[in-house]
Design an enzyme around this catalytic site. Structure first.
Site, PDB file in Angstrom:
ATOM      1  N   SER A  52       0.840  -1.065   0.140  1.00  0.00           N
ATOM      2  CA  SER A  52       0.363   0.040  -0.051  1.00  0.00           C
ATOM      3  C   SER A  52       0.900   1.290   0.132  1.00  0.00           C
ATOM      4  CB  SER A  52      -0.922   0.115   1.110  1.00  0.00           C
ATOM      5  OG  SER A  52      -0.060   0.102   2.558  1.00  0.00           O
ATOM      6  N   TYR A 209      11.469   7.089  15.625  1.00  0.00           N
ATOM      7  CA  TYR A 209      11.237   7.270  14.224  1.00  0.00           C
ATOM      8  C   TYR A 209      12.031   7.920  13.539  1.00  0.00           C
ATOM      9  CZ  TYR A 209       8.615   7.146   9.685  1.00  0.00           C
ATOM     10  OH  TYR A 209       8.322   7.269   8.276  1.00  0.00           O
ATOM     11  N   THR A 244      -1.227   8.579   3.259  1.00  0.00           N
ATOM     12  CA  THR A 244      -0.727   7.113   3.262  1.00  0.00           C
ATOM     13  C   THR A 244      -1.583   6.432   4.611  1.00  0.00           C
ATOM     14  OG1 THR A 244       1.346   7.087   4.368  1.00  0.00           O
ATOM     15  CG2 THR A 244       1.395   7.414   1.975  1.00  0.00           C
TER      16      THR A 244
END
Length: 333
Positions: A52, A209, A244
């Protein structure tokens, strides 16, 4: 790009929101008269995290340009669905996948062995897989999952696939390409090896992250230093702020506030596709960092700049080599 266009581009870059949002993509693509990717027939592309979002759009665009596509995915059922969709978008069935968790080093080794047994040279390797994990997790090998998925896993995969990349590049007459997908979050963090792998007590998913994404750029430079650019080149890129599934689930507040200003997944993946196919990319130094078809500065905040970039690269390389059992080893050129 004309002088006037360059001024517009730099003004967008200075605004951050204008640069990273859909606005930046729309303006720059018009100024640059961006074209579809060049024909990729005969090229073999490996993309991680392509079920995806950005990875799917990258694989779909390169497949539609004629490339053979192998993608890596964690979930077999989702991979089957993605393959069907990619075949439809590509217009050919030379699309395959391997089920792999990029954060698990043992899984990466198994997948690399499969790819070596298949014997197909690799022309482009795109490191896209990864996620912002809100809660502290470790892999089966005891590594904090964010670092494993974004730093150790891609480093190990690159090292293991380097022989296939070296076969792909020279045979095609141009070097093979390794592309790493970073994130705007890395601008908020300086690289510090001692702070890279967070513990359970102080874990913050957003910070973890961002630190991992900063570390990716450090490794990008070290790979570029170690590998002859006539065989393999290394580039990293920032996709901008894209709409996304990962952004929607991991940053719901940001996703809600930005709304229509977010880029589409295809817009976010555009520079990935361009780096994989454009001939002008080969004129830039290996180890470059890109956004919207242009090389960019890697630091927006002065305090994130390294005191000794080469030392940071060597320390991170040694750490990765130790943690992966030496499988990332490549001689310094």
């Amino acid at each position: 790009m004309s002088a006037a266009d360059r001024v517009v581009d730099e003004l967008l870059e200075a605004t951050v929101v204008g640069s990273f949002s859909r606005i930046g993509y729309d303006v720059r693509s018009r100024l640059g008269h961006w074209e579809p990717p060049l024909p990729m027939a005969g090229r073999h592309v490996v993309v991680t995290g392509a079920t995806s979002g950005l990875g799917f759009e990258c694989a779909a665009s390169l497949g539609a340009a004629g490339a053979s596509v192998t993608f890596l995915a964690r979930d077999g059922a989702r991979a089957e669905q993605a393959r069907s969709a990619l075949v439809a978008r590509a217009g050919h069935d030379d699309v395959d996948f391997e089920v792999t968790d990029i954060s698990e080093l043992s899984a990466i080794r198994r997948t690399a062995q499969v790819l070596h047994e298949q014997g197909r040279p690799i022309d482009v390797l795109v490191h896209n897989a990864g996620a912002l994990t809100r809660h502290y997790e470790t892999t089966s090998e005891g590594v904090e999952r964010t670092v494993a998925a974004h730093v150790l896993g891609p480093c190990l995969l690159t090292g293991l696939l380097l022989p296939l990349l070296r076969q792909g590049g020279p045979e095609a007459g141009v070097p093979a390409r390794v592309i790493t997908v970073s994130s705007g979050g890395m601008y908020s963090q300086r690289f510090a090896l001692d702070l890279l792998e967070m513990g359970e007590a102080d874990y913050d998913g957003v910070v973890a992250y961002a630190r991992a994404k900063r570390a990716q750029l450090v490794l990008n430079h070290e790979w570029a230093r170690r590998i002859d650019p006539s065989t393999v080149v290394f580039h990293a890129m920032h996709p901008g702020w894209a709409n996304t599934p990962g952004v929607a689930s991991s940053l719901p507040g940001f996703h809600r506030v930005m709304g229509r200003l977010l880029r589409s997944p295809a817009q976010g993946a555009d520079t990935m596709v361009w780096l994989a196919s454009a001939t002008e990319v080969l004129q830039a130094p290996s180890g470059s960092f890109w956004l919207d078809h242009r090389r960019r500065w890697e630091h927006k905040l002065p305090w994130t700049r390294p005191a000794d970039a080469r030392l940071d690269q060597e320390r991170l390389w040694g750490w990765c080599t130790d943690r992966t059992g030496g499988d990332t080893a490549a001689p310094a050129s």
